[in-house]
Design a protein around this motif. Structure first.
Motif, PDB file in Angstrom:
ATOM      1  N   ARG A   7      44.927  34.602  38.639  1.00 43.64           N
ATOM      2  CA  ARG A   7      43.739  35.030  37.905  1.00 43.64           C
ATOM      3  C   ARG A   7      42.656  33.968  38.027  1.00 43.64           C
ATOM      4  O   ARG A   7      42.956  32.779  38.105  1.00 43.64           O
ATOM      5  CB  ARG A   7      44.058  35.184  36.420  1.00 43.64           C
ATOM      6  CG  ARG A   7      45.042  36.275  36.097  1.00 43.64           C
ATOM      7  CD  ARG A   7      45.507  36.098  34.653  1.00 43.64           C
ATOM      8  NE  ARG A   7      46.618  36.986  34.353  1.00 43.64           N
ATOM      9  CZ  ARG A   7      46.455  38.248  33.962  1.00 43.64           C
ATOM     10  NH1 ARG A   7      45.252  38.751  33.830  1.00 43.64           N
ATOM     11  NH2 ARG A   7      47.505  39.005  33.710  1.00 43.64           N
ATOM     12  N   GLY A   8      41.403  34.412  37.999  1.00 43.01           N
ATOM     13  CA  GLY A   8      40.299  33.447  38.067  1.00 43.01           C
ATOM     14  C   GLY A   8      39.585  33.348  36.733  1.00 43.01           C
ATOM     15  O   GLY A   8      39.603  34.305  35.950  1.00 43.01           O
ATOM     16  N   ASN A   9      38.939  32.254  36.502  1.00 44.44           N
ATOM     17  CA  ASN A   9      38.197  32.046  35.269  1.00 44.44           C
ATOM     18  C   ASN A   9      36.857  32.802  35.324  1.00 44.44           C
ATOM     19  O   ASN A   9      36.094  32.666  36.281  1.00 44.44           O
ATOM     20  CB  ASN A   9      37.977  30.535  35.110  1.00 44.44           C
ATOM     21  CG  ASN A   9      37.033  30.225  33.992  1.00 44.44           C
ATOM     22  OD1 ASN A   9      35.818  30.253  34.172  1.00 44.44           O
ATOM     23  ND2 ASN A   9      37.586  29.968  32.825  1.00 44.44           N
TER      24      ASN A   9
END
Ligand SMILES: *Cc1c(COP(=O)(O)O)cnc(C)c1O
Length: 479
Positions: A7-9
Motif C-alpha cells: 500500500r502507498g501513503n
C-alpha cells in the motif's frame, strides 16, 4: 514497471501526482490559447465539488441512479431551449464532441438503413473544414466522407459545391458553427435548405460555438442563425466542456426529432448478464461530468455566459486588429466568434509558435490542408483577455525576429513521389529510417516541433497520418 507490492501513503501519492504536472502547459497563467477552457476560480471550484459529489455514481442504470437521469434531462432541456428546438426534440449527454459527432453519424447511418435500404454505401457530405471527428465517425461506422472544397478566401462551405456533391447515397450533410480551425460560420441556412430539399439529414457542429453564439447574438454581435430555428437542421453537437466551462467529459448531441434518437440507442439482451441499453457509447460512466456540467450551467446562467462572451469577443477583435498591423502575418478568413488563426506571408509560421512558447505563450500549430495554408490558432478565453496587449507586443517582436533571421529550413530528404509512396505505406523499418534522418530516436516528444511541423507540412495527408500513427504508438510504449 513493477506493480506496487505494498500500500502507498495517500499524501505522498498526491505529492507525486502534483510533481508529475511540472512539464505541463501552465494554463493558470492566462497565456495558453488552446486546450483549456476556464471561467475563473469560482466556477472551477464549483465544478470540482459537483464532480466529486457524483464521482462514484454510475450512469449505466438510470433506474438505480435517478439523480443522474434527472440531471441529464435538465441539461438536455436547457440546451434545447438555447438552440430554439421544437417540443418534438431530444438529445443525449455524451463524453465529448467526438462522441456527439460519432453518435450523430451512427444515428444517420442506422436511420438510412431502416428508411432507405437501397443505400448500401452511405455517404456523408462535409466541407473540408469540418472537424476530424467526422472522419473518425466515417472510419468507425463505414460511411464514405465526401469532402467538398471551401471558399479559399472566406473558408466557408460553398452551398452550390455542397449541393453538387449530394448523390443517391448521401445520408447527411454537415456544417460548422464555427469551424474550429478558422472560427468561421458556414452558411447554415443555405446548406440546411439544400439538405432538406434533397431529403437528407443535416448536422450542425456547434461543438465549440454552442455556448458562445447564442450569447453573442443576444449581445448584438452579428451572428447568423445556426440552430433549430432553421427548418432543415436535424441535429446539433455542442460541447459543455469547452466554452460551457464544465469539466472535461461533457458534450451534447441534440436531435430535432426525438424519435430519431432511437437509432442512436444500443440495446443488448442477448448475453447472460444484466440487460444493456446504452443511449450513448459508454456503458458504466461516472456521474461526475453530468453533475459538473449541470453546476456550471446553473452557476453562470445566461448572465454569466453573456459577460464572459462579451469579453472574449472584444479580446478576439482587438487581437485581430493588432495582428492586422503586424507586417508579414494575416488572419485567415473573417472569423465570426472568439477563435481564429494566422498565417505568414513570406516565411515559415511554425517557428513563431515555438518562439512564443519560450515567452510563456501557447498557440496551436495547424498544418496546411487543401485550401487552408499552414497556420497557428488562437482560441480566446476569459482568462486570456487581460493579456491581449502583452501578447501583441511579444508576437510583433517574434515575427520581426523570425522574418529577418529565418533560414529556409533544409529538409533532410527530398520528398519525391517515390519517397511519399513509401511513407504512405509505412512499415516500422521505414519509420526507423525517417526518424534517424531527423536525428531522433522516434520514441520521445521531439525538442524542435517547428522542424517536425515543417516536414509534416510538406507531406501528403496520408503520409502524415501513417507517420503520426507509428509515432504515437511508440510514444505510449509502457515503462
Ligand atoms: C472540439 C471540437 C470537436 C471535437 O470535440 P472533442 O470534445 O475534442 O471530442 C468537434 N468539432 C468542433 C468544431 C470542435 O471545436
Amino acid at each position: 514497471m513493477k506493480f506496487p507490492q505494498h500500500r502507498g501513503n495517500a499524501a505522498s501519492i498526491l505529492d507525486n501526482l502534483k510533481a508529475k504536472k511540472s512539464d505541463d502547459l501552465p494554463w493558470q497563467s492566462g497565456k495558453v490559447f488552446a486546450y483549456i477552457f476556464d471561467a475563473g476560480d469560482d466556477t472551477l471550484d464549483l465544478v470540482h465539488d459537483a464532480y466529486g459529489l457524483f464521482l462514484t455514481e454510475n450512469g449505466l442504470d438510470p433506474t438505480s441512479f435517478p439523480s443522474l437521469l434527472e440531471l441529464e434531462k435538465e441539461v438536455v432541456g436547457m440546451a434545447l431551449n438555447l438552440t430554439q428546438a421544437p417540443d418534438s426534440a431530444g438529445g443525449s449527454f455524451t463524453s465529448g464532441g467526438t462522441e456527439s459527432i460519432l453518435l450523430a453519424i451512427k444515428t444517420a447511418r442506422d436511420f438510412a438503413r431502416a428508411n432507405k435500404p437501397e443505400i448500401t454505401e452511405p455517404e456523408l457530405v462535409l466541407p473540408e473544414t469540418a472537424h476530424a471527428a467526422f472522419f473518425k465517425a466515417c472510419s468507425y461506422f463505414d460511411v464514405k466522407p465526401i469532402v467538398v472544397p471551401i471558399d479559399p478566401k472566406t473558408f466557408r462551405a460553398v452551398p452550390e459545391a455542397m449541393a453538387a456533391a449530394i448523390t443517391e447515397n448521401s445520408i447527411m450533410m454537415v456544417g460548422s458553427t464555427p469551424s474550429y480551425a478558422h472560427g468561421v460560420i458556414d452558411p447554415i441556412r443555405e446548406l440546411a435548405s439544400i439538405a432538406e430539399e434533397k431529403g437528407i439529414l443535416f448536422h450542425v457542429d456547434a461543438c465549440v460555438g454552442g455556448f458562445v453564439l447564442p450569447f453573442a447574438k443576444k449581445l448584438g454581435y452579428d451572428i447568423p442563425d445556426f440552430d433549430f430555428s432553421i427548418p432543415g437542421v436535424t441535429s446539433i453537437s455542442m460541447d459543455i466542456h469547452k466554452y460551457g466551462y464544465a469539466a472535461k467529459g461533457a458534450s451534447l448531441v441534440l436531435h430535432r426529432d426525438a424519435a430519431i434518437k432511437k437509432y442512436q440507442i444500443f440495446s443488448c439482451a442477448s448475453w447472460s448478464g444484466y440487460t444493456v441499453i446504452n443511449p450513448t457509447i459508454l456503458s458504466s460512466k461516472s456521474g461526475g461530468p453530468i453533475a459538473a456540467a449541470w453546476a456550471a450551467i446553473n452557476h453562470l446562467g445566461e448572465e454569466g455566459y453573456c459577460e464572459i462572451v462579451d469579453k472574449k469577443m472584444q479580446a478576439s477583435k482587438k487581437l485581430q486588429d493588432g495582428i492586422a498591423k503586424i507586417e508579414g502575418i494575416y488572419v485567415l478568413g473573417e472569423p465570426d466568434a472568439c477563435m481564429f488563426s494566422i498565417a505568414a506571408e513570406d516565411f515559415d509560421i511554425f517557428p513563431i509558435a515555438e518562439k512564443m512558447k519560450t515567452k510563456g505563450w501557447y498557440i496551436q500549430p495547424q498544418l496546411a490542408v487543401a485550401n487552408s495554408p499552414e497556420n497557428i490558432h488562437f482560441s480566446i478565453n476569459g482568462a486570456n483577455t487581460p493579456h491581449v496587449d502583452a501578447l501583441l507586443v511579444d508576437l510583433e517582436a517574434c515575427v520581426k525576429d523570425v522574418r529577418a533571421n529565418q533560414k529556409p529550413f533544409e529538409l533532410p530528404l527530398e520528398l519525391t513521389d517515390d519517397i511519399m509512396a513509401l511513407l504512405e505505406n509505412l512499415t516500422p523499418e521505414i519509420f526507423d529510417e525517417v526518424v534517424k534522418l531527423l536525428g531522433s530516436d522516434g520514441g520521445d516528444i521531439p525538442e524542435h516541433m517547428e522542424e517536425v511541423n515543417v516536414i509534416l507540412n510538406q507531406m501528403s495527408t496520408k503520409a502524415r497520418e501513417e507517420i503520426l500513427k507509428e509515432f504515437i504508438n511508440r510514444l505510449y510504449a509502457p515503462v
